[in-house]
Structures are given as C-alpha cells and as structure tokens.
Write an enzyme that holds these catalytic residues in place. Structure first.
Site, PDB file in Angstrom:
ATOM      1  N   GLY A 239      19.973  60.580  35.227  1.00  0.00           N
ATOM      2  CA  GLY A 239      19.090  60.266  34.109  1.00  0.00           C
ATOM      3  C   GLY A 239      18.653  58.822  34.011  1.00  0.00           C
ATOM      4  N   GLU A 274      25.196  61.238  39.033  1.00  0.00           N
ATOM      5  CA  GLU A 274      24.244  62.107  39.735  1.00  0.00           C
ATOM      6  C   GLU A 274      22.818  61.567  39.618  1.00  0.00           C
ATOM      7  OE1 GLU A 274      26.378  66.381  38.564  1.00  0.00           O
ATOM      8  OE2 GLU A 274      24.616  65.681  37.475  1.00  0.00           O
ATOM      9  N   GLY A 276      19.031  60.762  40.394  1.00  0.00           N
ATOM     10  CA  GLY A 276      17.959  61.295  41.237  1.00  0.00           C
ATOM     11  C   GLY A 276      16.816  60.299  41.247  1.00  0.00           C
ATOM     12  N   ARG A 277      16.106  60.263  40.112  1.00  0.00           N
ATOM     13  CA  ARG A 277      14.902  59.441  39.990  1.00  0.00           C
ATOM     14  C   ARG A 277      15.138  57.967  40.343  1.00  0.00           C
ATOM     15  NH1 ARG A 277      10.983  60.913  36.138  1.00  0.00           N
ATOM     16  NH2 ARG A 277      12.641  62.079  35.114  1.00  0.00           N
ATOM     17  N   ARG A 313       3.307  65.508  37.465  1.00  0.00           N
ATOM     18  CA  ARG A 313       3.947  64.832  36.323  1.00  0.00           C
ATOM     19  C   ARG A 313       2.961  64.380  35.241  1.00  0.00           C
ATOM     20  NH1 ARG A 313       6.714  60.903  36.063  1.00  0.00           N
ATOM     21  NH2 ARG A 313       8.376  61.820  34.830  1.00  0.00           N
ATOM     22  N   TYR A 317       3.892  66.337  31.867  1.00  0.00           N
ATOM     23  CA  TYR A 317       4.662  65.570  30.871  1.00  0.00           C
ATOM     24  C   TYR A 317       3.853  64.441  30.251  1.00  0.00           C
ATOM     25  CZ  TYR A 317       8.306  67.349  34.071  1.00  0.00           C
ATOM     26  OH  TYR A 317       9.078  68.105  34.888  1.00  0.00           O
ATOM     27  N   CYS A 344      -9.560  72.569  39.775  1.00  0.00           N
ATOM     28  CA  CYS A 344     -10.447  73.030  38.702  1.00  0.00           C
ATOM     29  C   CYS A 344      -9.692  73.242  37.399  1.00  0.00           C
ATOM     30  CB  CYS A 344     -11.154  74.289  39.146  1.00  0.00           C
ATOM     31  SG  CYS A 344     -12.222  73.923  40.511  1.00  0.00           S
ATOM     32  N   GLU A 345      -9.287  72.165  36.794  1.00  0.00           N
ATOM     33  CA  GLU A 345      -8.565  72.173  35.516  1.00  0.00           C
ATOM     34  C   GLU A 345      -8.839  70.831  34.861  1.00  0.00           C
ATOM     35  OE1 GLU A 345      -5.724  73.931  34.066  1.00  0.00           O
ATOM     36  OE2 GLU A 345      -5.218  75.313  35.680  1.00  0.00           O
ATOM     37  N   TYR A 373      10.384  63.783  41.877  1.00  0.00           N
ATOM     38  CA  TYR A 373       9.676  64.880  41.212  1.00  0.00           C
ATOM     39  C   TYR A 373       8.187  64.851  41.550  1.00  0.00           C
ATOM     40  CZ  TYR A 373      14.147  64.680  38.874  1.00  0.00           C
ATOM     41  OH  TYR A 373      15.497  64.629  38.631  1.00  0.00           O
TER      42      TYR A 373
HETATM   43  N1  LLP Z   1      22.078  66.004  37.033  1.00  0.00           N
HETATM   44  C1  LLP Z   1      21.607  67.082  36.401  1.00  0.00           C
HETATM   45  C2  LLP Z   1      22.541  68.109  35.952  1.00  0.00           C
HETATM   46  C3  LLP Z   1      20.231  67.221  36.168  1.00  0.00           C
HETATM   47  O1  LLP Z   1      19.770  68.285  35.529  1.00  0.00           O
HETATM   48  C4  LLP Z   1      19.336  66.212  36.610  1.00  0.00           C
HETATM   49  C5  LLP Z   1      17.884  66.329  36.403  1.00  0.00           C
HETATM   50  C6  LLP Z   1      19.878  65.106  37.293  1.00  0.00           C
HETATM   51  C7  LLP Z   1      21.257  65.031  37.470  1.00  0.00           C
HETATM   52  C8  LLP Z   1      19.033  63.994  37.821  1.00  0.00           C
HETATM   53  O2  LLP Z   1      18.332  63.352  36.845  1.00  0.00           O
HETATM   54  P1  LLP Z   1      17.552  61.993  37.171  1.00  0.00           P
HETATM   55  O3  LLP Z   1      18.555  60.965  37.582  1.00  0.00           O
HETATM   56  O4  LLP Z   1      16.586  62.296  38.266  1.00  0.00           O
HETATM   57  O5  LLP Z   1      16.854  61.665  35.905  1.00  0.00           O
HETATM   58  N2  LLP Z   1      10.839  66.964  36.621  1.00  0.00           N
HETATM   59  C9  LLP Z   1      11.175  66.002  35.602  1.00  0.00           C
HETATM   60  C10 LLP Z   1      12.653  65.634  35.638  1.00  0.00           C
HETATM   61  C11 LLP Z   1      13.581  66.815  35.534  1.00  0.00           C
HETATM   62  C12 LLP Z   1      15.044  66.420  35.596  1.00  0.00           C
HETATM   63  C13 LLP Z   1      15.924  67.608  35.700  1.00  0.00           C
HETATM   64  N3  LLP Z   1      17.330  67.314  35.827  1.00  0.00           N
HETATM   65  C14 LLP Z   1      10.282  64.776  35.757  1.00  0.00           C
HETATM   66  O6  LLP Z   1       9.406  64.781  36.622  1.00  0.00           O
HETATM   67  O7  LLP Z   1      10.404  63.819  34.985  1.00  0.00           O
END
Ligand code: LLP
Length: 426
Positions: A239, A274, A276-277, A313, A317, A344-345, A373
C-alpha cells in the site's frame, strides 16, 4: 524521476534515448528502468534492515517475467493471488518459502498447487477458506502454514476502490471475529498457524494508518498471548503510495520504519511487507505517439495511440498520471488539453484538462509512473492488441514482451457448427 530524465531536451530512461528507442519499438509500449526497481527495493530493505523483513513483492502490480525475475534477484519474495501468479513466481526460481498466497477466492486446485509447491503460507481471508485449505492438505497428507488476514476496520485516505481494510470491504476476517477464527484455525490438524496479516489499502501516503493498524493488531496479539497462542509472523501488507502528482511526496518508508521497528522487535516475530506499486510504479512509463490534434475554441484534444485498454487507471479511478513530451523544446503552453486514446468511449483518456505544451502529430509522450497496475490491467477492448514491454538497464534496452499479434487474440475463438455454413457462403 532520476531514472527518467531529460538530456539536451530529450527524455532518457537511464542512458537510453527514448526518441531513438521509438525507432526500434513501435508505440505504444511500456518502458521500465531496472535501476529504478533496484533503488526502490533498496529504500525498503535499508529502512527496515534492523528487523530483516521478508519483502514479498505483490505481483498483481506487474506480473511480467523480467520484472519478477529482477525483483527475485534483488531479494524479494512474492505475494500472489492466483495459480497463474504462483506459476510465475516459481518460474523465477525464488525459494517457495518466500511465497505468500492471499485473495478472497482461492480455488481448491490453486490451494493444491501451492501446498504441493510448499509455499511459506496462505493468508486466510475467511473461515470457510480455512476449512478448504485443511481439507486439501489432509488429502495431500501434508501440513501447510497460514496466517489470518484481519480486517482492522481502518479507513485510510485513498480512493474507495482501493480501500481494503474497512468493515464494508470484502477482505479479511472482521476484527471482532478474528480471535475465535484463529482459535478455530489453530485446532485444524493440517494447518500450522503462523500469524497476522492485514492490508488496509493501496496508494497510501500517510504512515499513520499503518501505525493505527499495528496498534489494533497488538491488542489481538496480547489476547492471543494470554490464551497461549504465539504469532511467528506479522504481515503489514503493501500500500505504500508513490508521487503521481508533481506536488505529492512518495510514502516515507524510512519514517514508517523508524516508528514501528522497535515495536516489531519487541514482538519478536518476522515482519512481512507486501509492496507492489512502490517497487514498480515509478520504474515504468507508457510511451505513446501523438496521432492527431483537434483544436477547438476552448479545448484541445491530443489523440494518442495508447488508450484505456493499455492503461485503465485514469478511466477507472480518475487517477492522475503526469504526461510529458519526449522532446522537451520550448513551445507555447495550451490550456485545457485532454490527452485521449483511440478507443470509442468518452472515458478513454490518459489525462484531462491539462496545461500542456503544444504538441504535434508524430511526436511521442511519456505517461509517467505507469509501471504498476498498467500492463497487468490491459485488455483487448476494441480488438486492440496488448502492447509491448521494454526494460532498460544502463545503456541497453531489452524487449521483455512482444506486442500481442491480432491472430493471438483470435486464437482461442471457435465458431459453433451452425455458423460455419454461413461462413462458407461469403
Ligand atoms: N497486499 C495485498 C493483500 C493487496 O491486496 C495489495 C493490493 C497489495 C499487497 C499491494 O498493494 P500496493 O503496494 O501495490 O499498493 N489496481 C489498483 C490497485 C489495486 C491494489 C490491490 N491490492 C490501482 O491501479 O491503483
């Protein structure tokens, strides 16, 4: 932007001239900087070094093989949510004891693969899921490991689609029910209870919500302690937000670490994160070509060759991604510019109402912070193929995924027999 920067008014990715790259790779394409990945990983690992956390890259942010392989090489484990992601994680050669399996809808066959692969643990999201894991492990004659995902009912300040830790959300076991659920899980003979997991949302910029979460989890940990249940792992999820907007500051990992390291040490358990982003978002841009420019009285549409099927995105969002020209020469700034795709949107836009340099057809733009993402949420909408991906390391580029061929999209299609005759007539 250190890894994407202008040199003599031309945008570079590390030491690669992006304008020149567009001659070798047709647009649109995602472009990633390896050294940016490495640097973001280092930011997290250095900040939390005193507790030596398991940094499990959340593969949902970008599952491309080269990205996963890079992060595995740097030391990451993986947070996965499907059998496909399990396969991709194992493909990197990462040790299975660095893989965690989350998600509210795990299938029995996915659970079976994960147990056979001997992953570190499942993050259980509900008691019925715990019973399925128990059943599968029993049939396989194996004992597996699991943590419970606790929903702490904390509302972080982010888009409601990416908030996951309030009681309105489908994720995890409600805080009030978690204690009993844990006791239940501890009684299952084929599951070894490992600890607590929570993930409250994505693109968070304020460490306070993690601190609040940790405080709530500590209440639970004390209660468990009193009934003789000791946790071995504490997973605070991902997150960590990034700076999409010019005036934003990325999540301050070092500050969070300073605030929680002592608590984690006193709990004496393994910390898991964990992200990701944070790891992949700033490491990627989407390179797109200007096709047409429509200038109206109060508005300009810059129509580019990447659309919502490539990067959803902004449409989904209302997410803001900075967009910059690959050639940054002096020119007039136009007001009220929409940078839109060919789909076409009306929702097919990459940026709305921007102040933007007066660009012309044939030139290239970079949509920034698109590494997370981005490609993974691409689709074939409008029968458009998914674009290529390129990775740069120092002065070399590597195509890490070819653009999808149209025939590949058709590959799995079949005509029912009653339509085949009609096809012959034409
Ligand atoms: N752990 C769990 C259990 C999660 O559900 C997620 C993301 C992460 C870790 C990683 O989160 P991060 O560090 O990437 O924020 N598609 C959306 C984001 C969806 C996130 C879903 N879960 C976007 O483009 O903003």
């Amino acid at each position: 932007m250190t890894y994407f920067h202008y040199r003599q008014s031309t945008l570079y990715c590390e030491k690669v001239n992006i304008e020149r790259l567009t001659r070798a790779v047709p647009t649109p394409f995602y472009l990633y900087s390896y050294n940016s990945l490495a640097s973001s990983y280092k930011t997290i690992s250095t900040a939390f070094a005193p507790v030596d956390p398991l940094i499990a890259y959340s593969m949902k942010a970008n599952f491309s093989w080269a990205i996963c392989q890079s992060l595995a090489g740097l030391g990451c484990g993986f947070d996965i949510v499907s059998g496909g992601e399990l396969r991709q994680a194992l493909r990197t050669g990462v040790r299975p004891e660095k893989i965690l399996f989350a998600g509210v809808g795990k299938l029995p066959e996915e659970i079976e693969h994960a147990i056979k692969a001997d992953i570190l643990m499942f993050n259980i999201e509900s008691l019925p899921e715990a019973y399925v894991i128990e059943e599968v492990a029993k049939i396989l004659g194996k004992k597996t490991r699991a943590a419970i995902r606790v929903n702490p009912d904390i509302d972080p300040d982010t888009h409601k689609y990416i908030t996951t830790g309030t009681k309105e959300d489908k994720f995890g076991v409600n805080f009030a029910a978690a204690f009993d659920a844990i006791r239940e899980i501890c009684a299952l003979p084929h599951i070894e209870f490992m600890g607590l997991h929570s993930h409250i949302g994505s693109q968070l910029l304020n460490p306070d919500s993690y601190i609040k979460t940790l405080k709530r989890l500590q209440v639970m940990i004390r209660k468990l302690d009193q009934s003789g249940i000791r946790i071995r792992t504490l997973n605070l999820g991902g997150g960590f937000g990034i700076a999409y907007e010019e005036d934003q500051k990325a999540f301050d990992i070092a500050q969070l670490a300073r605030k929680i390291v002592a608590t984690v040490q006193s709990l004496g358990c393994q910390l898991i994160l964990e992200p990701g982003r944070f790891l992949v978002g700033p490491a990627g841009v989407l390179i797109t070509k200007v096709l047409y420019v429509k200038r109206r009285a109060n508005k300009t549409f810059v129509i580019v060759d990447a659309g919502m099927n490539d990067l959803i995105r902004p449409s989904l969002y209302a997410a803001h991604h900075r967009i910059i020209p690959v050639k940054d020469h002096q020119r007039q700034i136009e007001k009220n510019v929409d940078i839109v795709g060919p789909v076409c949107e009306s929702a097919d836009f990459l940026g709305l109402s921007r102040r933007f340099p007066a660009v012309e057809p044939g030139e290239y733009l970079a949509v920034c912070d698109a590494g997370a993402y981005g490609y993974v949420m691409a689709s074939n909408y409008n029968f458009r193929s998914r674009c290529a991906e390129v990775m740069v390391r120092n002065s070399r580029h590597y195509v890490i995924r070819d653009r999808e061929q149209l025939r590949e999209i058709s590959k799995h299609e079949k005509l029912p027999s009653f339509l085949k005759k009609g096809q012959k007539k034409r």
